[in-house]
Write a protein that holds these residues in place. Structure first.
Motif, short mmCIF file in Angstrom:
data_model
loop_
_atom_site.label_atom_id
_atom_site.label_comp_id
_atom_site.label_asym_id
_atom_site.label_seq_id
_atom_site.Cartn_x
_atom_site.Cartn_y
_atom_site.Cartn_z
N GLN A 336 0.96 -1.38 0.08
CA GLN A 336 -0.09 -0.03 0.06
C GLN A 336 0.85 1.21 0.16
OE1 GLN A 336 -3.22 -0.04 -0.36
NE2 GLN A 336 -2.97 -2.22 -0.71
N LEU A 337 2.01 1.40 0.83
CA LEU A 337 3.00 2.32 0.67
C LEU A 337 3.50 2.70 -0.64
CD1 LEU A 337 4.55 1.82 4.03
CD2 LEU A 337 3.11 3.46 3.46
N GLN A 338 3.72 1.33 -1.24
CA GLN A 338 4.25 1.55 -2.60
C GLN A 338 3.48 2.29 -3.66
OE1 GLN A 338 5.67 -2.30 -3.49
NE2 GLN A 338 7.57 -2.16 -2.34
N GLN A 339 1.84 1.81 -3.40
CA GLN A 339 0.86 2.25 -4.35
C GLN A 339 1.00 3.76 -4.26
OE1 GLN A 339 -0.71 0.54 -6.79
NE2 GLN A 339 -1.07 -1.36 -5.95
N ALA A 340 1.04 4.36 -2.91
CA ALA A 340 1.03 5.79 -2.83
C ALA A 340 2.07 6.29 -3.27
CB ALA A 340 1.11 6.16 -1.13
N LYS A 341 3.36 5.64 -3.48
CA LYS A 341 4.31 6.47 -4.24
C LYS A 341 4.13 6.51 -5.74
CE LYS A 341 7.84 5.30 -0.63
NZ LYS A 341 8.97 4.42 -0.23
N ILE A 342 3.47 5.45 -6.02
CA ILE A 342 3.32 5.14 -7.48
C ILE A 342 2.11 6.51 -7.97
CG2 ILE A 342 2.16 3.94 -9.37
CD1 ILE A 342 3.19 1.55 -7.71
N LYS A 343 1.33 6.68 -7.15
CA LYS A 343 0.50 7.76 -7.44
C LYS A 343 1.21 9.08 -7.68
CE LYS A 343 -3.87 5.71 -5.18
NZ LYS A 343 -4.61 5.77 -3.98
N ALA A 344 2.18 9.14 -6.62
CA ALA A 344 2.60 10.52 -6.80
C ALA A 344 3.61 10.85 -8.04
CB ALA A 344 3.88 10.57 -5.66
N LEU A 345 3.77 9.62 -8.73
CA LEU A 345 4.69 9.59 -9.84
C LEU A 345 3.87 9.99 -11.13
CD1 LEU A 345 7.34 6.37 -9.60
CD2 LEU A 345 7.70 8.74 -9.74
N GLN A 346 2.53 9.72 -10.99
CA GLN A 346 1.59 10.05 -12.23
C GLN A 346 1.84 11.42 -12.78
OE1 GLN A 346 -0.27 7.42 -13.63
NE2 GLN A 346 -0.26 9.04 -15.07
N PRO A 347 1.75 12.49 -11.71
CA PRO A 347 2.10 13.80 -12.51
C PRO A 347 3.26 14.06 -13.40
CG PRO A 347 1.15 14.09 -10.24
CD PRO A 347 1.49 12.60 -10.22
N ILE A 348 4.20 13.44 -12.79
CA ILE A 348 5.59 13.38 -13.47
C ILE A 348 5.36 12.92 -14.93
CG2 ILE A 348 8.04 12.75 -13.64
CD1 ILE A 348 8.08 12.69 -10.60
N ALA A 349 4.54 11.61 -15.08
CA ALA A 349 4.39 10.90 -16.14
C ALA A 349 3.48 11.61 -17.28
CB ALA A 349 3.65 9.61 -16.22
N ASN A 350 2.73 12.25 -16.51
CA ASN A 350 1.67 13.19 -17.28
C ASN A 350 2.53 14.48 -18.05
OD1 ASN A 350 -0.42 11.52 -16.88
ND2 ASN A 350 -1.21 12.87 -15.06
N LYS A 351 3.30 14.97 -17.24
CA LYS A 351 3.99 16.09 -17.89
C LYS A 351 5.08 15.71 -18.87
CE LYS A 351 3.40 19.29 -14.07
NZ LYS A 351 4.08 20.28 -13.12
N MET A 352 5.51 14.34 -18.70
CA MET A 352 6.37 14.13 -19.92
C MET A 352 5.81 13.40 -20.89
SD MET A 352 9.10 12.64 -17.27
CE MET A 352 10.57 12.38 -18.30
#
Length: 473
Positions: A336-352
């Motif tokens: 679950q902690l890893q899932q939270a970190k993955i969510k935080a990566l989504q804005p980076i992927a969107n901008k790229m």
């Protein structure tokens, strides 16, 4: 021990007077000491000391080699435009310090080929991979109880690809239920590979891996068996998988001691949440003995794609029989902690303008000691998406700013907000201006890449300062 023995007693000038030496010096691994030279240093006509290391960057050496290659091809009335690398845009790397060139991404067959997907789907995947420049296909005798090798062999035979145009690797350890059909004894290594060759319908494989260490077998027996297979022409190279650095160095030392062939590559798991071995342990072996690295599971068994965010999808790997361990790993507290970190990566992927999968794979590829990243895909469309990680203009241009050492601050130290702010303030403004000229062609010029690398060096100090500040908070 070798490193402490100085000889028995005796008169002056005897064995007792010999200098002590370490194990690293004995095996030629001590690169800190320079050989003694007699007389003054020799100078060239330009006044530079011969033997002094040229201050050339890696990019400069590659550019020089590229020019030499182009001149050679012109003399032979050929062109780089005719090569697979130029036609597909695939990036190739040497397998460690060997001369074997492998695509920076390869196709793995764990779970998928021979079990989860049909032979028709597997053929589509391998065809798309081969047509896009992928030349590395990895399997193992244990995958689907040998069916993965059978399927791979059938497809290769059907397609009629030139054997010299691709690389096949397989792994040995568990070949059957009998005591003599598993482990790393000389008997099983030799018979196991010959069984794999029969299933693959090939005369040889390019790389054979010891799939895990075997504490019941001596390193000398393993190294001698692998050397025998190479001398017999049944494999070109051998490597290790899931071995510790101590075990790899022991095999290397045995090979040096008895004039045998050492391992050329290690297979290891590597992704955003599994980093210690590849980033802190294996680079030393790369520089000391030229060990190559193949990594697997860049998406953490699909976790980094975000598909397990709400539930376990039907037909996903975590839903398959026998993979209850993966389901538990995803649903427990750490998952679950890893899932939270993955969510935080989504804005980076969107901008790229890329997917999370492309972001994760490209992040793995930025580690220069990695020879190839093995992908596990269940259909051709998924493969095309993953290949976008190396063919995307945005990723290839911007990743010098967000290399692996920078991502550590954003992911593991919970400094996501600081990381995003850094990209927003510094990275994208300069990035947009630099890439404007290359958007039409879809490729970056060498000059543009040089500017990006210069920007990377300039911002390195500033980001380290931000990272230290985030740790203090």
């Amino acid at each position: 021990m070798v490193g402490s023995r100085s000889g028995g007693g005796g008169g002056g000038g005897g064995a007792a007077g010999r200098a002590k030496f370490s194990v690293e010096e004995f095996y030629g691994l001590n690169n800190n000491k320079k050989p003694k030279c007699m007389g003054p240093p020799i100078k060239s006509a330009m006044g530079r000391n011969l033997g002094q290391q040229e201050d050339l960057t890696e990019e400069a050496r590659k550019a020089l080699e590229q020019q030499r290659l182009e001149m050679f091809l012109q003399e032979c009335q050929l062109s780089l435009g005719d090569t697979v690398a130029e036609q597909t845009g695939m990036v190739y790397r040497n397998l460690g310090k060997t001369g074997l060139r492998v695509s920076c991404v390869g196709i793995g067959s764990w779970v998928t080929i021979g079990s989860q997907i049909s032979e028709e789907a597997a053929e589509d995947i391998l065809t798309v991979a081969y047509e896009n420049g992928v030349n590395l296909f990895d399997t193992a005798e244990i995958y689907a109880s040998g069916k993965a090798e059978v399927t791979l062999g059938n497809i290769i035979k059907k397609k009629g690809w030139r054997r010299s145009s691709f690389v096949i690797s397989t792994k040995l350890y568990w070949g059957g239920q009998a005591e003599t059909e598993r482990g790393l004894s000389r008997k099983h290594i030799i018979e196991g590979l010959r069984g794999s060759l029969e299933r693959l319908q090939l005369e040889y494989v390019d790389i054979v891996f010891a799939n895990r260490p075997d504490v019941t077998v001596s390193s000398e027996e393993i190294v001698r068996a692998m050397t025998f297979l190479i001398n017999q022409g049944e494999t070109m190279y051998w490597g290790t998988s899931r071995w510790s650095t101590v075990e790899i160095m022991e095999a290397y030392s045995v090979a040096r001691q008895f004039n045998l062939i050492p391992p050329s590559c290690e297979q290891a798991e590597y992704h955003l949440f599994q980093r210690d071995k590849v980033e802190t342990q294996l680079p030393e072996l790369y520089h000391k003995i030229g060990l190559g690295v193949m990594t697997w599971s860049p998406l953490a068994c699909g976790l980094i794609t975000g598909k397990y965010e709400d539930c376990i999808p039907e037909h996903s790997r975590a839903s398959l029989p026998g993979y209850e361990w993966l389901k538990t790993k995803i649903t427990n507290e750490e998952g679950q902690l890893q899932q939270a970190k993955i969510k935080a990566l989504q804005p980076i992927a969107n901008k790229m303008s890329c997917t999370l999968a492309q972001l994760a794979i490209a992040w793995c590829l930025m580690n220069e000691t990695i020879s190839s990243v093995l992908l596990g895909v269940s259909d051709a469309e998924q493969l095309r998406e993953n290949l976008g990680a190396i063919q995307s203009l945005v990723l290839s241009a911007f990743f010098p700013l967000v290399g692996p050492w920078k991502m550590s601050g954003g992911l593991q130290d919970a400094a996501i907000s600081s990381f995003l702010q850094f990209i927003e303030e510094k990275g994208f403004k300069i990035y947009n201006s630099l890439t404007k000229q290359s958007c039409e062609t879809g490729k970056l010029s060498r000059c543009l890449r040089g500017e990006m690398n210069l920007l990377y060096r300039k911002t390195k100090v500033e980001w380290k300062h931000r990272e230290e500040e985030s740790k203090k908070r």
